[in-house]
Design a protein around this motif. Structure first.
Motif, PDB file in Angstrom:
ATOM      1  N   UNK B  15      11.579   0.928  -5.018  1.00 34.66           N
ATOM      2  CA  UNK B  15      11.960  -0.136  -5.936  1.00 34.66           C
ATOM      3  C   UNK B  15      10.852  -0.413  -6.937  1.00 34.66           C
ATOM      4  N   UNK B  16       9.632  -0.430  -6.447  1.00 34.48           N
ATOM      5  CA  UNK B  16       8.507  -0.660  -7.353  1.00 34.48           C
ATOM      6  C   UNK B  16       8.337   0.496  -8.320  1.00 34.48           C
ATOM      7  N   UNK B  17       8.643   1.669  -7.842  1.00 34.78           N
ATOM      8  CA  UNK B  17       8.448   2.847  -8.688  1.00 34.78           C
ATOM      9  C   UNK B  17       9.336   2.802  -9.918  1.00 34.78           C
ATOM     10  N   UNK B  18      10.472   2.139  -9.797  1.00 31.56           N
ATOM     11  CA  UNK B  18      11.380   2.043 -10.940  1.00 31.56           C
ATOM     12  C   UNK B  18      10.747   1.224 -12.053  1.00 31.56           C
ATOM     13  N   UNK B  19       9.979   0.208 -11.663  1.00 30.19           N
ATOM     14  CA  UNK B  19       9.450  -0.701 -12.673  1.00 30.19           C
ATOM     15  C   UNK B  19       8.146  -0.217 -13.293  1.00 30.19           C
ATOM     16  N   UNK B  20       7.361   0.538 -12.557  1.00 33.58           N
ATOM     17  CA  UNK B  20       6.035   0.891 -13.097  1.00 33.58           C
ATOM     18  C   UNK B  20       5.583   2.276 -12.669  1.00 33.58           C
ATOM     19  N   UNK B  21       6.301   3.296 -13.021  1.00 31.94           N
ATOM     20  CA  UNK B  21       5.819   4.626 -12.632  1.00 31.94           C
ATOM     21  C   UNK B  21       4.702   5.087 -13.544  1.00 31.94           C
ATOM     22  N   UNK B  22       3.744   5.724 -13.006  1.00 27.69           N
ATOM     23  CA  UNK B  22       2.651   6.246 -13.817  1.00 27.69           C
ATOM     24  C   UNK B  22       2.805   7.736 -14.048  1.00 27.69           C
ATOM     25  N   UNK B  23       3.619   8.359 -13.191  1.00 29.14           N
ATOM     26  CA  UNK B  23       3.823   9.813 -13.312  1.00 29.14           C
ATOM     27  C   UNK B  23       2.496  10.541 -13.352  1.00 29.14           C
ATOM     28  N   UNK B  89       1.025  -7.952   6.528  1.00 27.81           N
ATOM     29  CA  UNK B  89       1.982  -7.969   5.411  1.00 27.81           C
ATOM     30  C   UNK B  89       1.276  -7.671   4.090  1.00 27.81           C
ATOM     31  N   UNK B  90       0.057  -8.187   3.956  1.00 28.33           N
ATOM     32  CA  UNK B  90      -0.691  -7.908   2.723  1.00 28.33           C
ATOM     33  C   UNK B  90      -0.992  -6.412   2.615  1.00 28.33           C
ATOM     34  N   UNK B  91      -1.297  -5.799   3.732  1.00 27.86           N
ATOM     35  CA  UNK B  91      -1.547  -4.356   3.696  1.00 27.86           C
ATOM     36  C   UNK B  91      -0.282  -3.589   3.324  1.00 27.86           C
ATOM     37  N   UNK B  92       0.847  -4.015   3.889  1.00 29.81           N
ATOM     38  CA  UNK B  92       2.103  -3.337   3.550  1.00 29.81           C
ATOM     39  C   UNK B  92       2.425  -3.483   2.062  1.00 29.81           C
ATOM     40  N   UNK B  93       2.201  -4.686   1.541  1.00 32.74           N
ATOM     41  CA  UNK B  93       2.458  -4.907   0.111  1.00 32.74           C
ATOM     42  C   UNK B  93       1.513  -4.049  -0.735  1.00 32.74           C
ATOM     43  N   UNK B  94       0.254  -3.985  -0.316  1.00 28.66           N
ATOM     44  CA  UNK B  94      -0.714  -3.168  -1.053  1.00 28.66           C
ATOM     45  C   UNK B  94      -0.310  -1.692  -1.028  1.00 28.66           C
ATOM     46  N   UNK B  95       0.058  -1.212   0.144  1.00 29.53           N
ATOM     47  CA  UNK B  95       0.455   0.199   0.233  1.00 29.53           C
ATOM     48  C   UNK B  95       1.683   0.478  -0.640  1.00 29.53           C
ATOM     49  N   UNK B  96       2.600  -0.468  -0.677  1.00 28.66           N
ATOM     50  CA  UNK B  96       3.790  -0.284  -1.513  1.00 28.66           C
ATOM     51  C   UNK B  96       3.408  -0.193  -2.989  1.00 28.66           C
ATOM     52  N   UNK B  97       2.452  -1.027  -3.396  1.00 30.04           N
ATOM     53  CA  UNK B  97       1.998  -0.982  -4.795  1.00 30.04           C
ATOM     54  C   UNK B  97       1.338   0.372  -5.092  1.00 30.04           C
ATOM     55  N   UNK B  98       0.579   0.862  -4.139  1.00 29.13           N
ATOM     56  CA  UNK B  98      -0.081   2.154  -4.351  1.00 29.13           C
ATOM     57  C   UNK B  98       0.937   3.295  -4.363  1.00 29.13           C
ATOM     58  N   UNK B  99       1.895   3.229  -3.461  1.00 31.02           N
ATOM     59  CA  UNK B  99       2.919   4.277  -3.423  1.00 31.02           C
ATOM     60  C   UNK B  99       3.728   4.300  -4.717  1.00 31.02           C
ATOM     61  N   UNK B 100       3.932   3.124  -5.292  1.00 33.32           N
ATOM     62  CA  UNK B 100       4.674   3.073  -6.552  1.00 33.32           C
ATOM     63  C   UNK B 100       3.943   3.839  -7.646  1.00 33.32           C
TER      64      UNK B 100
END
Lengths: 143, 167
Positions: B15-23, B89-100
């Motif tokens: 979901x995050x990747x849709x909004x901010x992909x860096x490719x 939860x903060x770690x999960x959110x951080x990892x999700x941001x990095x995966x995006x």
């Protein structure tokens, strides 16, 4: 930006950081704020160490290490511990961004060194009481 | 007990990747040159030809796999020990941001969560060790990337984890 230019930019940032930390330390009471004083002293020494390393790295690559400026802009008021912390965090933020750029412009051992320096700047923010970030030194990645 | 997998975080990451992909794997930057000694030479080299495989595909896949493995362990620890409101939860959110940021559009690497320690305290220590390892893995990946921008992003991700480990 060439690797040598990136290292020179990082060196200039460390010169500025050392100058500012000298002022920050002068505005921190060792008796009234021992923990903050210890943190500021620790980070001051860390910046001096990185400056010395950068000077060697620049010279090893045939460059003339950029000299420190005669003076740097300082905040007018550092009268409270929170102001000291805030200003020191600003220094670390600036260094983190410089080191992130250094990572992008270097390879090999220079890059490995910059990766480590970026991590140290990020941890310094925490030591100063700051919040953790998602992308230290590269905040636009979180936009 | 079967090993939980990182499905929830994968959805979040997508979901995050849709909004901010860096490719990042597209490597649209000039990578710095590498000398024979491995140190910087100071001038960029030519970009790879269009026919060549993306030079950083393996680096990106490795970073994604390592991050997904860390996510899987956290989710498994939460499932087994109910470690809610414990900072995970903060770690999960951080990892999700990095995966995006690392989402290059390729299929996600498959990971299986490792076995979780038997006690909550040991599970927390297991997660801490995992995060420490991921910090080093991302730093190593930054060193391997041909793209300067990818290296910068990976180094920043490693630094973000160092901040959490330092707390």
């Amino acid at each position: 930006m060439s690797a040598l230019d990136a290292l020179q930019t990082a060196l200039a940032a460390e010169h500025a950081a050392i100058y500012v930390y000298g002022d920050v330390g002068a505005h921190t009471s060792q008796s009234a704020e021992p923990e903050l004083f210890a943190t500021v002293s620790l980070l001051y020494r860390a910046h001096r160490g990185r400056r010395d390393q950068l000077e060697l790295m620049v010279a090893d690559r045939g460059g003339v290490p950029v000299a420190a400026a005669p003076t740097y802009e300082l905040p007018r008021r550092l009268g409270t511990p929170s102001a000291v912390r805030r200003h020191a965090m600003g220094v670390e933020q600036a260094c983190a961004e410089v080191y992130a750029a250094t990572v992008a412009s270097t390879t090999g051992t220079d890059r490995a060194w910059a990766v480590s320096a970026l991590g140290e700047a990020a941890v310094a923010r925490i030591l100063l009481g700051g919040e953790s970030e998602d992308f230290p030194g590269a905040p636009e990645l979180g936009d | 007990m079967s090993s939980p997998r990182a499905q929830t975080s994968r959805r979040t990451a997508l979901a995050l990747a849709v909004s901010a992909p860096l490719a990042l794997a597209a490597c649209d930057l000039d990578p710095p040159a590498r000398s024979a000694s491995g140190s910087s030479s100071g001038s960029p080299t030519a970009t790879p030809s269009a026919a060549a495989p993306l030079p950083d595909a393996d680096v990106v896949e490795g970073a994604r796999a390592a991050t997904l493995l860390a996510v899987a362990l956290i989710e498994a620890a939460q499932a087994r020990h109910g470690l809610r409101r414990s900072g995970l939860e903060d770690l999960l959110r951080l990892h999700a941001a990095h995966l995006a940021v690392l989402d290059d559009g390729s299929p996600e690497p498959e990971v299986e969560a490792p076995l979780v320690a038997a006690t909550p305290a040991r599970a927390r220590a297991q997660v801490a060790a995992s995060e420490n390892g991921l910090t080093a893995t991302l730093a190593d990946a930054a060193g391997q990337a041909a793209s300067g921008d990818l290296a910068r992003a990976l180094a920043s991700m490693s630094a973000a984890l160092r901040q959490r480990v330092a707390v």
